[in-house]
Design a protein around this motif. Structure first.
Motif, short mmCIF file in Angstrom:
data_model
loop_
_atom_site.label_atom_id
_atom_site.label_comp_id
_atom_site.label_asym_id
_atom_site.label_seq_id
_atom_site.Cartn_x
_atom_site.Cartn_y
_atom_site.Cartn_z
N MET A 101 1.67 12.25 -12.32
CA MET A 101 2.81 11.19 -11.63
C MET A 101 2.39 9.74 -11.99
O MET A 101 1.36 9.46 -12.15
CB MET A 101 2.74 11.64 -10.03
N ALA A 102 3.26 9.16 -12.05
CA ALA A 102 3.27 7.61 -11.93
C ALA A 102 3.54 6.88 -10.62
O ALA A 102 4.62 7.37 -10.00
CB ALA A 102 3.97 7.21 -13.12
N LYS A 103 3.31 5.80 -10.55
CA LYS A 103 3.71 4.91 -9.36
C LYS A 103 4.71 3.89 -9.73
O LYS A 103 4.54 3.31 -10.76
CB LYS A 103 2.34 4.27 -8.79
N CYS A 104 5.73 3.84 -8.92
CA CYS A 104 6.51 2.56 -9.00
C CYS A 104 6.05 1.25 -8.90
O CYS A 104 5.31 1.16 -7.94
CB CYS A 104 7.82 2.91 -7.94
N ASP A 105 6.10 0.49 -9.93
CA ASP A 105 5.85 -1.03 -9.67
C ASP A 105 6.35 -1.64 -8.63
O ASP A 105 5.67 -2.74 -8.19
CB ASP A 105 6.02 -1.67 -11.10
N THR A 106 7.55 -1.50 -8.04
CA THR A 106 8.13 -2.08 -7.02
C THR A 106 7.49 -1.67 -5.69
O THR A 106 7.12 -2.40 -4.76
CB THR A 106 9.66 -1.96 -7.20
N CYS A 107 7.69 -0.29 -5.61
CA CYS A 107 7.56 -0.04 -4.11
C CYS A 107 6.04 0.72 -3.94
O CYS A 107 5.66 1.14 -2.99
CB CYS A 107 8.42 1.03 -3.53
N GLY A 108 5.41 1.37 -5.04
CA GLY A 108 4.19 2.06 -4.97
C GLY A 108 4.37 3.41 -4.84
O GLY A 108 3.36 4.14 -4.67
N ASN A 109 5.65 4.03 -4.60
CA ASN A 109 5.89 5.68 -4.30
C ASN A 109 5.18 6.33 -5.65
O ASN A 109 5.37 5.90 -7.02
CB ASN A 109 7.33 5.60 -4.54
N ASP A 110 4.35 7.31 -5.41
CA ASP A 110 3.98 8.10 -6.41
C ASP A 110 4.93 9.24 -6.60
O ASP A 110 5.04 10.01 -5.87
CB ASP A 110 2.37 8.56 -6.05
N TYR A 111 5.67 9.35 -7.88
CA TYR A 111 6.72 10.15 -8.04
C TYR A 111 6.68 10.87 -9.35
O TYR A 111 6.23 9.97 -10.39
CB TYR A 111 7.79 9.19 -7.83
N ASP A 112 7.26 11.96 -9.49
CA ASP A 112 7.21 12.81 -10.54
C ASP A 112 8.17 12.56 -11.49
O ASP A 112 8.25 13.08 -12.75
CB ASP A 112 7.06 14.20 -10.30
N LYS A 113 9.39 11.71 -11.23
CA LYS A 113 10.49 11.24 -11.92
C LYS A 113 10.81 9.86 -12.24
O LYS A 113 11.80 9.46 -12.23
CB LYS A 113 11.81 11.95 -11.25
N THR A 114 9.56 9.34 -12.36
CA THR A 114 9.65 7.83 -12.64
C THR A 114 10.27 7.51 -14.04
O THR A 114 10.12 8.72 -14.75
CB THR A 114 8.30 6.96 -12.47
N PHE A 115 10.56 6.40 -14.34
CA PHE A 115 11.32 6.06 -15.50
C PHE A 115 10.69 4.59 -16.04
O PHE A 115 9.98 3.95 -15.23
CB PHE A 115 12.66 6.25 -15.78
#
Length: 77
Positions: free
Chosen positions: A1-15
């Motif tokens: 999984m990758a983390k969102c650069d804005t909110c830091g959420n660790d999510y399996d559907k990032t883009f």
């Protein structure tokens, strides 16, 4: 999984968005818009449409541009 650069959420559907050799990873369009969309110089809202520009300033609409002293601008019709 990758983390969102804005909110830091660790999510399996990032883009990833790539622009001018720079890239960012986001978990939602909202986070991407927060990071990438310009802000209106008058009302500070995010400009997600065309907006208008005067003297290197961006405005969400002609009304905000006029409030900032740029009366010649008009919204697209």
């Amino acid at each position: 999984m990758a983390k969102c650069d804005t909110c830091g959420n660790d999510y399996d559907k990032t883009f990833t968005v790539v622009r001018d050799g720079w890239s960012g990873t986001y978990d939602s369009f909202e986070c991407a818009a927060t990071a990438l969309a310009p802000t209106c110089a008058h009302c500070s809202c995010r400009i997600l449409g065309h907006g208008v520009e005067a003297n290197e300033q961006f405005f969400c609409c002609a009304h905000c541009a006029e409030q900032a002293g740029h009366s010649a601008l008009v919204d697209r019709v």
